[in-house]
Design a protein around this motif. Structure first.
Motif, PDB file in Angstrom:
ATOM      1  N   CYS A  36       0.828  -1.208   0.000  1.00 52.15           N
ATOM      2  CA  CYS A  36       0.000   0.000   0.000  1.00 52.15           C
ATOM      3  C   CYS A  36       0.863   1.259   0.000  1.00 52.15           C
ATOM      4  O   CYS A  36       0.561   2.241  -0.687  1.00 52.15           O
ATOM      5  CB  CYS A  36      -0.929  -0.001   1.207  1.00 52.15           C
ATOM      6  N   GLN A  37       1.958   1.225   0.767  1.00 53.24           N
ATOM      7  CA  GLN A  37       2.858   2.378   0.800  1.00 53.24           C
ATOM      8  C   GLN A  37       3.460   2.640  -0.580  1.00 53.24           C
ATOM      9  O   GLN A  37       3.531   3.789  -1.032  1.00 53.24           O
ATOM     10  CB  GLN A  37       3.979   2.143   1.801  1.00 53.24           C
ATOM     11  N   ALA A  59      -4.165   2.585  -7.737  1.00 52.07           N
ATOM     12  CA  ALA A  59      -3.799   2.308  -6.350  1.00 52.07           C
ATOM     13  C   ALA A  59      -5.022   1.913  -5.526  1.00 52.07           C
ATOM     14  O   ALA A  59      -4.960   0.987  -4.712  1.00 52.07           O
ATOM     15  CB  ALA A  59      -3.122   3.528  -5.731  1.00 52.07           C
ATOM     16  N   ILE A  63      -5.271  -1.503  -3.551  1.00 55.16           N
ATOM     17  CA  ILE A  63      -5.333  -1.433  -2.085  1.00 55.16           C
ATOM     18  C   ILE A  63      -6.640  -2.021  -1.571  1.00 55.16           C
ATOM     19  O   ILE A  63      -6.656  -2.809  -0.615  1.00 55.16           O
ATOM     20  CB  ILE A  63      -5.159   0.027  -1.620  1.00 55.16           C
ATOM     21  N   VAL A  67      -6.526  -5.401   0.771  1.00 56.20           N
ATOM     22  CA  VAL A  67      -7.067  -5.252   2.137  1.00 56.20           C
ATOM     23  C   VAL A  67      -8.272  -6.173   2.319  1.00 56.20           C
ATOM     24  O   VAL A  67      -8.450  -6.802   3.370  1.00 56.20           O
ATOM     25  CB  VAL A  67      -7.438  -3.785   2.409  1.00 56.20           C
ATOM     26  N   ALA A 102     -11.341   3.446  -0.772  1.00 51.91           N
ATOM     27  CA  ALA A 102      -9.952   3.769  -1.089  1.00 51.91           C
ATOM     28  C   ALA A 102      -9.874   4.796  -2.212  1.00 51.91           C
ATOM     29  O   ALA A 102      -9.053   5.722  -2.169  1.00 51.91           O
ATOM     30  CB  ALA A 102      -9.193   2.499  -1.462  1.00 51.91           C
ATOM     31  N   ILE A 106      -7.683   7.990  -1.213  1.00 54.10           N
ATOM     32  CA  ILE A 106      -6.265   7.900  -1.565  1.00 54.10           C
ATOM     33  C   ILE A 106      -5.732   9.205  -2.152  1.00 54.10           C
ATOM     34  O   ILE A 106      -4.619   9.634  -1.809  1.00 54.10           O
ATOM     35  CB  ILE A 106      -6.017   6.727  -2.539  1.00 54.10           C
ATOM     36  N   SER A 163      -4.404   4.337   9.462  1.00 53.51           N
ATOM     37  CA  SER A 163      -4.408   5.076   8.191  1.00 53.51           C
ATOM     38  C   SER A 163      -3.810   6.470   8.356  1.00 53.51           C
ATOM     39  O   SER A 163      -3.069   6.950   7.483  1.00 53.51           O
ATOM     40  CB  SER A 163      -5.831   5.165   7.636  1.00 53.51           C
TER      41      SER A 163
END
Length: 567
Positions: A36-37, A59, A63, A67, A102, A106, A163
Motif C-alpha cells: 500500500c505504501q 492504487a 489497495i 485489504v 480507497a 487515496i 491510516s
C-alpha cells in the motif's frame, strides 16, 4: 465502570488467534502495508493531474483488493469461524465498498499538505474499511442488535490511527528529501502497523454476536484460503510491476515538456519527489507575493545599453528554497503555466514602472515565457493593456523563448510572434545552439535576436573551432538584422575571445550576478559605471570598440540622473 468492562468482555467470545496463525497474519499484514505504501507513494510522486488521477485509480483498486483479501484470510485464524461459508454476495459487496472508500480517500492521503485533512480523510477510510468488513461477515453475525461498544470504539480508533499514521509518515518520507528533520518510513513502522491490524481484526470479529461452531453447508476452507491468497498476490504483483513502467512514462513526459523551457534539472527520483511536493503546495505558491524576481544585467561593451533579464526566485517555509526550473515544470504539468507566466510578467512590469519613477528610463527588461502562454489568442491584447496601464513603451519589454519551443511549434508560433511584433514587443530566441539550431529557420522566424547558450563559451579561449563558429554566427546575425547576446561569460579570456569574434552583448558573472529587484536602482546609480569600467579594462585597448578616456556617454548627465538613452 467495572460492570461496563465486564459486560463488554463477555461479548469477546471469539478468542484471540493461536500464535502461529497470529504470526503469519502479522507478516501478511506488514507486507500489505508495504505494498500500500508503494502504491500511495507512486500516486504522490505523480505531478500532472491526469497521472495523479490514473495512479490514484489503480492504487485504490489494488489497495481495496488486497485489504479485502487480508480481511477474508484473517477469518480463517479463528477456530470458531473457520468452518463458516463465505457467501458470494456479501463478500463481493465488501470488496466494492473497500475499493470505493480507497478511491475516495487515496488522492487526499497521498497529496494533501494539511494534517487536519489527512486526519479527517483517514477517519473516512477507516469507516469504509469497517463497513466493508461488516458486509463480508454479515452471514456470520447472529444478531446485529448485540453490539460490543468497547470493541467498536477501539476498532474505529485503531483503524483511524493506522491510516492516519501511515499517511503522515508518508508525508514525512517525502519531506525527508528536503530536510533531515523528517525520516522515511521503515520496516519497523510497517511491522508496528501489521501488529495493530492483527488486534484490529480480532476486535472486529467480536463487535457483534457471531454464530459459533460448525455451520451448515460448510465448505473446504483451505481451498478458499488458497484462492484468496493467490488473488491478493496476483493483484499486488501486477500493480507493483507496472509502477516502474508508469514512472518511466511520466519521466518521458516531463523531459519533453522541459524542452519548452530552459532546464538543467536532470530527471531522477530526487527531482520527482521535489516536483510532487511542489505540486502539493502549488495553490499556496501561486501568489504574486511568492514569485520574487532577481534581475541579471545584460551589457553592451560598445554602446550605451542596459537590459535586465528577470529570474524567478522562490523560498517556502515548508519546502525551503525551490529550484525555479523545477517549479515552472510543475506548473507546466499542472496546467498552470499561463497563470504563473502572467504573474511573473506583471511583477516584472511593476518593477520596471517603479524604476522609471526613480530615473532608470533607459533600462529594458526581458522575461522568459512558455509557448502555451505566448500562443494564447488573448495574450497579445492582454500584454498591450498591461503595458498601457503602467505607461510603459512596448520596446521596454522583450520576451525570451527557447529555440526548442519556437522551432518545434512552427506556424502557430510564428503567428504569435508576429502579433507581438505588431504590438512592438520583441521576441528573442533563448539558448540558441543548445538544441535544434536550425539556421534555415532564422530567415523565416520574425524574432529580434538570439541568445547564445553557455555551450558556445565553454573552453572558448582554447577552442579555435568555437571561435570560428561564433564569428560566423556574428556575421550571420548582422546580415539578418538580429541582436546576439552571449550567456554565461565568466572569465576575462572568454570576454576577449567574444570581442574578437565581434560579439559585444554579454551576460554572466564576470559583469554581475543577479540583483534583487528592490536593489536595482541603488546598483544602477552607484555600481553600474564602476563595474562597466572594470569590464572594459579587461579588453585590449584597440580594435575592440572600447570607450576612450574622454568618452562620457556612459556617465550620468547630471548627478543622480541616469545615463542617456542608448543609440
Amino acid at each position: 465502570m467495572v460492570s461496563i468492562w465486564q459486560g463488554a468482555m463477555q461479548v469477546f467470545v471469539v478468542g484471540f488467534p493461536p500464535l502461529l496463525q497470529s504470526l503469519l497474519f502479522w507478516v501478511f499484514a506488514a507486507l500489505v502495508v508495504h505494498v500500500c505504501q508503494q502504491l500511495v507513494e507512486h500516486t504522490a510522486y505523480s505531478v500532472d493531474p491526469s497521472s495523479r488521477r490514473i495512479s490514484a485509480s489503480h492504487a485504490a483498486l489494488c489497495i481495496g483488493s488486497i485489504v479485502w483479501a487480508l480481511d477474508v484470510v484473517g477469518l480463517f485464524m479463528y477456530a470458531e469461524l473457520s468452518h463458516h461459508v463465505l457467501k458470494l454476495v456479501p463478500a463481493l459487496s465488501g470488496l466494492v465498498i473497500m475499493v470505493v472508500s480507497a478511491r475516495l480517500t487515496i488522492p487526499t492521503l497521498s497529496t494533501s499538505a494539511s494534517k487536519r485533512r489527512i486526519a479527517l480523510t483517514s477517519a473516512w477510510l477507516a469507516l469504509g474499511a469497517l463497513a466493508g468488513h461488516f458486509t463480508i461477515t454479515s452471514s456470520h453475525v447472529q444478531s446485529f442488535a448485540q453490539i460490543n461498544g468497547l470493541a467498536i470504539v477501539l476498532s474505529l480508533g485503531i483503524a483511524t490511527g493506522i491510516s492516519c499514521y501511515c499517511a503522515i509518515r508518508h508525508r514525512a518520507a517525502k519531506l525527508s528529501v528536503l530536510t533531515p528533520r523528517y525520516r522515511s518510513q521503515t520496516w519497523a513502522d510497517k511491522l508496528l502497523c501489521g501488529g495493530a491490524i492483527l488486534v484490529l481484526h480480532w476486535l472486529l470479529v467480536n463487535t457483534f454476536a457471531m454464530h459459533l461452531g460448525d455451520f451448515d453447508g460448510a465448505t473446504d476452507g483451505t481451498a478458499l484460503l488458497f484462492i484468496v491468497l493467490v488473488f491478493a498476490m496476483a493483484v499486488a504483483l501486477e500493480h507493483l510491476s507496472n509502477l516502474r513502467s508508469d514512472a518511466g512514462r511520466q519521466q518521458l513526459l516531463r523531459r519533453g515538456l522541459s524542452m519548452m523551457r530552459t532546464s538543467a534539472v536532470a530527471p531522477n527520483a530526487h527531482s520527482d519527489i521535489q516536483q510532487s511536493l511542489i505540486a502539493d503546495h502549488l495553490d499556496r505558491l501561486l501568489h504574486p507575493d511568492n514569485l520574487a524576481l532577481h534581475f541579471q544585467p545584460i551589457i553592451h561593451t560598445q554602446r550605451n545599453e542596459l537590459q535586465l533579464e528577470a529570474l524567478l526566485r522562490l523560498t517556502d517555509t515548508t519546502l525551503g528554497r525551490i529550484n525555479p526550473e523545477t517549479f515552472l515544470l510543475v506548473c507546466e504539468l499542472q496546467g498552470k503555466t499561463a497563470e504563473v507566466d502572467r504573474m511573473i510578467l506583471c511583477n516584472a512590469l511593476d518593477n520596471l514602472h517603479t524604476w522609471r519613477t526613480q530615473g532608470l528610463d533607459a533600462v529594458t527588461i526581458s522575461v522568459n515565457v512558455a509557448p502555451v502562454t505566448l500562443m494564447h489568442e488573448s495574450f497579445a491584447p492582454w500584454l498591450g493593456l498591461q503595458l498601457a496601464q503602467r505607461a510603459l513603451p512596448p520596446r521596454a519589454l522583450k520576451l525570451e523563448m527557447t529555440e526548442h519551443a519556437i522551432i518545434a511549434l512552427g506556424p502557430q508560433m510564428v503567428a504569435a510572434i508576429r502579433a507581438l511584433s505588431t504590438l512592438g514587443v520583441a521576441v528573442l530566441m533563448d539558448d540558441f545552439g543548445a538544441g535544434y539550431s536550425s539556421l534555415g529557420m532564422l530567415a523565416e522566424l520574425p524574432i529580434a535576436g538570439i541568445k547564445c547558450d553557455r555551450l558556445f563559451v565553454r573552453q572558448l579561449p582554447q577552442d579555435r573551432r568555437r571561435q570560428k563558429l561564433l564569428r560566423h554566427i556574428s556575421a550571420l546575425a548582422r546580415d539578418l538584422g538580429l541582436s546576439v547576446v552571449v550567456e554565461g561569460v565568466e572569465t576575462p579570456d572568454e570576454l576577449r575571445a567574444l570581442a574578437a569574434a565581434g560579439l559585444h552583448h554579454i551576460q554572466g558573472y564576470l559583469f554581475s550576478h543577479p540583483i534583487a529587484a528592490p536593489d536595482v536602482p541603488t546598483w544602477y546609480h552607484t555600481q553600474l559605471q564602476p563595474q562597466r569600467e572594470a569590464l572594459l579594462a579587461l579588453l585590449p585597448p584597440t580594435g575592440n570598440g572600447r570607450a576612450s578616456d574622454t568618452d562620457t556617454s556612459f556617465m550620468p548627465t547630471q548627478p543622480g540622473l541616469p545615463w542617456a538613452p542608448g543609440a
